[in-house]
Design a protein around this motif. Sequence first.
Motif, mmCIF file in Angstrom:
data_model
loop_
_atom_site.group_PDB
_atom_site.id
_atom_site.type_symbol
_atom_site.label_atom_id
_atom_site.label_comp_id
_atom_site.label_asym_id
_atom_site.label_seq_id
_atom_site.Cartn_x
_atom_site.Cartn_y
_atom_site.Cartn_z
ATOM 1 N N THR A 264 12.987 -20.345 41.187
ATOM 2 C CA THR A 264 13.774 -21.413 41.817
ATOM 3 C C THR A 264 14.925 -21.849 40.918
ATOM 4 O OG1 THR A 264 11.808 -22.173 42.994
ATOM 5 C CG2 THR A 264 13.642 -23.720 42.837
ATOM 6 N N PHE A 265 14.652 -22.006 39.634
ATOM 7 C CA PHE A 265 15.698 -22.472 38.723
ATOM 8 C C PHE A 265 16.751 -21.399 38.452
ATOM 9 C CE2 PHE A 265 12.354 -25.557 37.984
ATOM 10 C CZ PHE A 265 13.079 -26.737 38.122
ATOM 11 N N LYS A 266 16.356 -20.134 38.524
ATOM 12 C CA LYS A 266 17.350 -19.056 38.396
ATOM 13 C C LYS A 266 18.273 -19.058 39.614
ATOM 14 C CE LYS A 266 15.515 -17.778 34.556
ATOM 15 N NZ LYS A 266 14.854 -19.008 34.115
ATOM 16 N N VAL A 267 17.725 -19.332 40.784
ATOM 17 C CA VAL A 267 18.552 -19.444 41.991
ATOM 18 C C VAL A 267 19.471 -20.659 41.876
ATOM 19 C CG1 VAL A 267 18.512 -19.802 44.497
ATOM 20 C CG2 VAL A 267 16.897 -18.198 43.443
ATOM 21 N N LEU B 95 18.607 -10.922 37.156
ATOM 22 C CA LEU B 95 17.597 -11.847 36.632
ATOM 23 C C LEU B 95 16.748 -12.431 37.759
ATOM 24 C CD1 LEU B 95 16.480 -13.245 34.108
ATOM 25 C CD2 LEU B 95 18.239 -14.999 34.404
ATOM 26 N N ILE B 96 17.379 -12.769 38.869
ATOM 27 C CA ILE B 96 16.650 -13.296 40.030
ATOM 28 C C ILE B 96 15.689 -12.236 40.572
ATOM 29 C CG2 ILE B 96 16.940 -13.996 42.449
ATOM 30 C CD1 ILE B 96 19.455 -15.564 41.457
ATOM 31 N N PHE B 97 16.158 -10.991 40.664
ATOM 32 C CA PHE B 97 15.273 -9.921 41.133
ATOM 33 C C PHE B 97 14.104 -9.699 40.163
ATOM 34 C CE2 PHE B 97 18.649 -8.624 44.093
ATOM 35 C CZ PHE B 97 17.874 -8.390 45.218
ATOM 36 N N LYS B 98 14.372 -9.763 38.867
ATOM 37 C CA LYS B 98 13.288 -9.617 37.888
ATOM 38 C C LYS B 98 12.235 -10.710 38.075
ATOM 39 C CE LYS B 98 15.524 -7.344 33.991
ATOM 40 N NZ LYS B 98 15.912 -7.437 32.593
ATOM 41 N N GLU B 99 12.711 -11.942 38.266
ATOM 42 C CA GLU B 99 11.788 -13.060 38.485
ATOM 43 C C GLU B 99 10.996 -12.860 39.772
ATOM 44 O OE1 GLU B 99 10.993 -15.914 36.722
ATOM 45 O OE2 GLU B 99 12.189 -15.168 35.051
ATOM 46 N N ALA B 100 11.669 -12.378 40.815
ATOM 47 C CA ALA B 100 10.993 -12.139 42.093
ATOM 48 C C ALA B 100 9.942 -11.048 41.952
ATOM 49 C CB ALA B 100 12.009 -11.774 43.172
ATOM 50 N N TYR C 260 17.223 0.492 35.575
ATOM 51 C CA TYR C 260 18.504 0.597 36.299
ATOM 52 C C TYR C 260 19.318 -0.690 36.211
ATOM 53 C CZ TYR C 260 16.863 5.041 38.116
ATOM 54 O OH TYR C 260 16.424 6.321 38.212
ATOM 55 N N ALA C 261 18.645 -1.812 36.282
ATOM 56 C CA ALA C 261 19.346 -3.099 36.141
ATOM 57 C C ALA C 261 19.971 -3.200 34.752
ATOM 58 C CB ALA C 261 18.396 -4.258 36.390
ATOM 59 N N GLY C 262 19.241 -2.730 33.746
ATOM 60 C CA GLY C 262 19.779 -2.750 32.382
ATOM 61 C C GLY C 262 21.026 -1.898 32.245
#
Length: 191
Positions: free
Chosen positions: A28-31, A139-144, A159-161
Motif C-alpha cells: 500500500t505504501f509503495k503505491v 518495486l510494486i510488483f516485487k511487493e505484490a 528481468y526487473a533488475g
Amino acid sequence: MNLPNQLTILRIILTVFFVFFIFVPGLTFKVFALAVFSAAALTDWLDGKIAKSRNLITDFGKIMDPIADKILVLGAFLSFIQLQLIPAWTVVVIIGRESAITSLRFFALSKGRVIAASKGGKYKTVSQMAAIFIILISLIFKEAFRIGCSTSYPAFDRYAGIVVYLAMLATVILTLISGVSYIWDNRMLFT
C-alpha cells in the motif's frame, strides 16, 4: 507568489511525503509513493505549461524549478540506493552533474545572468523521472509477488533488475550529455 511558483514549492513538499512512503513497508505504501511521485512529476509539467501560457515566467521560477526537480529526483534515487534497488555509482554521476550545473547557475547569477532549463536538461529530467517510474513499478510488483507467494519470483527479479539497470544507464548517459551541453552553451561565462 504566482501559481507556477506555488506548484514548484508543492513539488518540494511532495518529495518529503514520497520519501516517507517509500520506506514504510508494505504494498500500500509503495503505491502511495508512486501516486505522490506521479503528482510531483505532474506539477513539474504543469508549472512550466502554466508559466508559458500565462506569461508568468519569473527569475524565481527559472531558478527554483530546476532545484525542485533535483530535490525530487535525487530524493528518489538516494532512497533507491538505500533500498538497494540501483547501483550507487549511477547516482554519484547524477549528483556530480547536478552539482556542477547548479554551481554554474549560481556563478551565472553572480554575473547577473539567469540560466533557464534547456531542452537537453528537460530530456534529462524526463529520462530520470521515467527511470524512477520504472523502478517504482518494479518495486510494486516485487511487493505484490511477496504477498502472493511465500517466496520471491526469481525470474521477475532478474528481468526487473536488468530493466532497472538499463533505465539507469540511459539516464546517466543523458545526464552527462546535458551537463556537457550546459557547460558548452555557457562557456562565455568563464571568459
